[in-house]
Design an enzyme around this catalytic site. Sequence first.
Site, PDB file in Angstrom:
ATOM      1  N   CYS B  78       0.824  -1.222   0.000  1.00 42.95           N
ATOM      2  CA  CYS B  78       0.000   0.000   0.000  1.00 42.95           C
ATOM      3  C   CYS B  78       0.857   1.270   0.000  1.00 42.95           C
ATOM      4  CB  CYS B  78      -1.003  -0.033   1.152  1.00 42.95           C
ATOM      5  SG  CYS B  78      -2.359   1.130   0.926  1.00 42.95           S
ATOM      6  N   HIS B 172      -3.078  -5.427   1.499  1.00 45.75           N
ATOM      7  CA  HIS B 172      -2.406  -5.646   2.795  1.00 45.75           C
ATOM      8  C   HIS B 172      -2.426  -7.116   3.214  1.00 45.75           C
ATOM      9  CE1 HIS B 172      -2.153  -1.350   3.806  1.00 45.75           C
ATOM     10  NE2 HIS B 172      -3.360  -1.232   3.285  1.00 45.75           N
ATOM     11  N   GLU B 174      -0.613  -8.445   5.237  1.00 46.72           N
ATOM     12  CA  GLU B 174      -0.288  -8.489   6.677  1.00 46.72           C
ATOM     13  C   GLU B 174      -1.531  -8.443   7.552  1.00 46.72           C
ATOM     14  OE1 GLU B 174       0.185  -5.956   4.670  1.00 46.72           O
ATOM     15  OE2 GLU B 174      -0.241  -4.042   5.651  1.00 46.72           O
TER      16      GLU B 174
END
Lengths: 295, 198
Positions: B78, B172, B174
């Site tokens: 991002c 994302h 994560e």
Amino acid sequence: MAEVTGTGRVKRGMAEMLKGGVIMDVVNAEQAKIAEDAGAVAVMALERVPADIRAQGGVARMSDPDMIEKIQASVSIPVMAKARIGHFVEAQVLQSLGVDYIDESEVLTPADYKNHIDKWNFTVPFVCGATNLGEALRRINEGAAMIRSKGEAGTGDVSNAMQHMREINGEIRRLSSLREDELYVAAKELQAPYELVKEVAEKGKLPVVLFTAGGIATPADAALMMSMGADGVFIGSGIFKSGNPAQRAAACVRATTFWDDPKVIADASRGLGEAMVGINVADLPAPHRLAERGW
Amino acid sequence: MKVGVLALQGDVREHISALIACGVTPTTVRRPSELAGVDALVLPGGESTTIAQLAEIFGLFEPLKLRVAAGMPVYGSCAGMILLADQILDAKVDQKTFGGLDITVRRNAFGRQVDSFESDISFNDGSNELIRAVFIRAPWVERVGKDVEVLSRVDSHPVAVRSGHLLATSFHPELTADHRIHRYFIDEVAKPALQKVK
């Protein structure tokens, strides 16, 4: 390839991206630009900063859509805005304007003294204030995707924010030390749903990002909150009620990133000019204490 | 291999957890001396304007730019993608990037937070398994240079790209429990790149 908007992960995830950052109150496009240039991760658009709401009194409401749109057009960072507690129509209006986060805020005059907004009904995420863990979990249960300590907005007195951070984190530590069969009573005492209480006990943290707000006026205040376990900082009146907003804003951003390095905080604190004058929370008569709004 | 996570602002904690799950022990990077101690770097999600500015103030901008140019493996998600792009659109005036990836990225291309979404997309790492991708005020890639490989798309827009030692996603990974992208970065991007340098 179905694209789903407004999921819990998308709402809570947005707050994760703000971590380690400073969110600043602004009342016009010029202030928003100053905040963005100083390194703010987001701005909170509102008509009057808390210090002025306090000074001028009267009913404080959602901001004018024109003013919010001007701020949205002037910066590339996220724009948040405040709705009154329980005022779901103000929230619907803000969502239709495309604000990135709604603060259901005790700084504005509550519209409902019993119920908060049912935040699950919205695509836009909400941040809510809390003075303790039970309050935080009740807001999360209603759909809040981010929590902030309340502090006492518009005072420049950091003591209430400090107390709320200690309270929330202390209660989390206590939950983590309980036996599993004691969590039922803990949930009753916290007046919060058992599932959320259990989740906090297991993870040792809130299921959403925890920022701090209310009374932060200096780089050292911001760093203090970060060292108390805040994920980031809201600064309301502290910046644009001070002598040199651009410099103070940048200094608070630096101190938030290097909260554990006193040398950086010392450098950031040099020559900032006058901080906001401030009011001691202890001198405020009880009816004027904003942190006590919401339940 | 020592992997760092740029920790000036953003979702550092989530990247650290994902990297640990991939078997590496990451460190945080806020200072030039900490950057000097890592072989590879992850640029987290966050606000690209804030991160670039803090990097500049704390003397990290030029050293980081030089390391990227010198071949340090970097993965950006991002905001990290924006920071790796050679050109950006809808940027703040004078917004700088570390660059290195020959792509043009449009900031907030998918819209504001109300337009943020998640979706199952394919990630072209050889397997055909879909990946759950979370897009938050996400950018997309509008132009890719000739040495840039597109690994994922949403509609027609590239959202995961790789060029040699650099990997970037506009989503994302994560934020999910699926660590394929981080593993891909470690095994397929960072390790071969570091091998070559040796």
